[in-house]
Design an enzyme around this catalytic site. Sequence first.
Site, short mmCIF file in Angstrom:
data_model
loop_
_atom_site.label_atom_id
_atom_site.label_comp_id
_atom_site.label_asym_id
_atom_site.label_seq_id
_atom_site.Cartn_x
_atom_site.Cartn_y
_atom_site.Cartn_z
N MET A 182 0.61 -1.35 0.01
CA MET A 182 -0.04 0.01 0.03
C MET A 182 0.76 1.09 -0.13
SD MET A 182 -3.28 -0.46 0.61
CE MET A 182 -3.74 -1.70 -0.36
N SER A 270 4.35 -0.99 8.08
CA SER A 270 3.20 -1.86 8.81
C SER A 270 3.19 -1.88 10.15
CB SER A 270 3.39 -3.28 8.19
OG SER A 270 4.54 -3.66 7.95
N ILE A 279 9.69 -3.02 11.54
CA ILE A 279 10.89 -3.65 11.97
C ILE A 279 11.62 -2.70 13.10
CG2 ILE A 279 13.25 -4.14 11.09
CD1 ILE A 279 10.99 -5.66 9.71
N CYS A 415 -11.39 4.61 -9.04
CA CYS A 415 -11.67 5.98 -9.18
C CYS A 415 -12.71 6.32 -7.98
CB CYS A 415 -12.40 5.89 -10.49
SG CYS A 415 -13.00 7.53 -10.95
P1 NAD Z 1 3.57 -3.95 3.76
O1 NAD Z 1 3.79 -4.76 4.80
O2 NAD Z 1 3.27 -4.33 2.09
O3 NAD Z 1 4.90 -2.84 3.89
C1 NAD Z 1 5.13 -2.15 4.81
C2 NAD Z 1 6.60 -1.75 4.74
O4 NAD Z 1 7.17 -1.01 5.99
C3 NAD Z 1 7.63 -2.89 4.34
O5 NAD Z 1 8.08 -2.59 3.12
C4 NAD Z 1 8.58 -2.85 5.62
O6 NAD Z 1 9.83 -3.08 5.00
C5 NAD Z 1 8.49 -1.13 5.87
N1 NAD Z 1 8.90 -1.15 7.44
C6 NAD Z 1 8.70 -1.79 8.30
N2 NAD Z 1 9.32 -1.35 9.45
C7 NAD Z 1 10.10 -0.22 9.00
C8 NAD Z 1 10.94 0.61 9.60
N3 NAD Z 1 11.23 0.61 10.85
N4 NAD Z 1 11.64 1.73 8.92
C9 NAD Z 1 11.47 1.61 7.39
N5 NAD Z 1 10.54 0.85 6.75
C10 NAD Z 1 10.00 -0.13 7.62
O7 NAD Z 1 2.30 -3.13 4.32
P2 NAD Z 1 1.38 -2.17 3.19
O8 NAD Z 1 0.52 -2.75 2.41
O9 NAD Z 1 2.17 -1.08 2.58
O10 NAD Z 1 0.57 -1.32 4.41
C11 NAD Z 1 1.40 -0.36 5.10
C12 NAD Z 1 0.59 0.15 6.45
O11 NAD Z 1 -0.67 0.85 6.11
C13 NAD Z 1 -0.06 -1.05 6.97
O12 NAD Z 1 -0.13 -1.03 8.40
C14 NAD Z 1 -1.75 -1.14 6.62
O13 NAD Z 1 -2.18 -1.77 7.55
C15 NAD Z 1 -1.81 0.30 6.47
N6 NAD Z 1 -2.99 0.50 5.60
C16 NAD Z 1 -3.32 1.55 5.36
C17 NAD Z 1 -4.16 2.16 4.42
C18 NAD Z 1 -4.80 3.67 3.95
O14 NAD Z 1 -5.65 3.65 3.54
N7 NAD Z 1 -4.06 4.38 4.55
C19 NAD Z 1 -4.60 1.03 3.62
C20 NAD Z 1 -4.37 -0.10 3.58
C21 NAD Z 1 -3.37 -0.62 4.70
#
Ligand code: NAD
Length: 557
Positions: A182, A270, A279, A415
């Site tokens: 995301m 995440s 992490i 969209c």
């Molecule tokens: P994902 O697990 O695919 O990606 C998360 C990324 O964060 C990974 O690439 C990981 O390496 C990185 N990461 C973790 N710890 C880190 C750190 N200390 N420093 C730098 N990078 C770090 O998750 P995603 O699908 O990209 O979702 C991200 C977050 O957004 C999740 O918590 C998800 O639940 C939330 N989310 C938000 C929305 C929204 O609409 N805003 C929608 C869906 C999900």
Amino acid sequence: MNFSDFIKKYAAHPHYKAPTGTALHAKSWQTEAPLRMLLNNLDAQVAENPAELVVYGGTGQAARNVDAVEKIIKNLLELDEDHSLLVQSGKPVGIVRSHPMAPRVLIANSNLVPQWATWDHFNKLKENGLMMYGQMTAGSWIYIGTQGILQGTYETFVACGEKYFNGDLRGKLLVTGGLGGMGGAQPLAATMAGATFLGVDVDPERIKKRLETRYIDKMTTSYEEARDVSLAAKEKGEAVSIGLVADIGDTLEKLLADGIIPDILTDQTSAHDPINGYIPNGLTLAEAAELRTKSPKEYETRALKSMARHVGFMLELQKHGSRTFDYGNNLREFARQGGEINAFDFPGFVPEYIRPLFCEGKGPFRWAALSGDPEDIYTTDHTLIEAFPENKHMIRWLQEAQKKIAFQGLPCRICWLGLGEREKAGLLLNDLVKSGKIKAPIVIGRDHLDCGSVASPNRETEGMRDGSDAVSYWPLLNLMANAGGGATWISFHHGGGVGIGYSQHAGMVVLADGSDRAARCLSRVLYNDPALGIMRHSDAGYEKALKMGETFGVKIK
Ligand code: NAD
């Protein structure tokens, strides 16, 4: 094709691929559609980690295990229009009698009785093979790759620009963490909105994936290079995106030390999952993986502390002028648990930017071409551009999307559309299938992050006007309304983007196969679904929603 040939061709773990073209493998498009979308969710072009059946969002899975994937496929291949398949946390558990207008698949993922709704309890069940984390669209088979969140992210950045930067993000630096499934939408959304972008992820593979799909322009492992390139671009007003391989907390600390104050600051690591997501600071990826298995409790403690430190820097940058907001990953809550008592001093993105859209029934309407032919999506783009000449914002988005978005898996489009618009668009798409202007049926769905489908006090329902943030009737009523209306598959999940204990939400997908049956289902579902958003926001006292309710006859007499 018999079952074992089908598995060999489309689902030989971990090489999943949705069938394309016009030939059916299942008994009708009503079951071919969920079959193709399940396989599409697991396609390596779409899913973050098909080997673990993980689609996005930390551990968000499409099915419980490989055996469950195969059983779901077998049942979908054999299911007729008088039956519906029940799926519980990614495992098929039964078939019930129904009828051709009823949903073909009924899905419930990660649901727990409130007192037991904790990560600890969930993880125990997961270890014993009794549950999976469904996220939002992972377990409900309507994830469409990073494009799915792209427009929402774009809408958010544009709204931020309008609210705080006179509608112009040129020469503004946007800094964020997390470039996963995301979060990977952020660089493209930011540059489409005109900003200069610096994104940080500890995992180089995640940034490489964004480079391959043209969501990000450049990658580096050097803080100095990332800093200098982004500052030079900001200076020139260039919409360029840079991905830095590093810990986000460390990077914010360095930016502060260098006196660089991002104009906009957010995060999409995440964070919602302090054991299998974020992490901890100071660990390499390999060390984190080792600690996670050896001592999950210690891992959790370190992750919570790191999030507190990370949010501490965000608060400091906010004090220096960065427009700072939580981007839906529950980072503030876990930072609070890690010791940052002021974590909630910056707002969530929904009350800050998105709620006015929810009050018009607007949300992440999306569709996928089951033919697999990109031309089908371009045809739908043209049709919508012609059908909504007054919607300049939507037209600009569709034109930009055509130029800039590389499809992942089945071609699709997202969209944001509101009440009235969704029904009109759905019926138009059905007509395109009926007239043969597009080659095969289209599925229409949405994220669970929508106006009337979710209860999530730290995200979609944060700070509701009447204090009803944690009231979760709405997603349940939404689910029931979409079952009654004739969606093709529906789902009810717990956890989603903010983690176990923090949200409940419903999903729906409805098929446009060109039939009259589909037109009736589309008309009901695509009215009811956003109407629930109008009801939810009217009930909470939002004037805009009350007005929309009057215009569209949603109001209770
Ligand atoms: P994902 O697990 O695919 O990606 C998360 C990324 O964060 C990974 O690439 C990981 O390496 C990185 N990461 C973790 N710890 C880190 C750190 N200390 N420093 C730098 N990078 C770090 O998750 P995603 O699908 O990209 O979702 C991200 C977050 O957004 C999740 O918590 C998800 O639940 C939330 N989310 C938000 C929305 C929204 O609409 N805003 C929608 C869906 C999900």
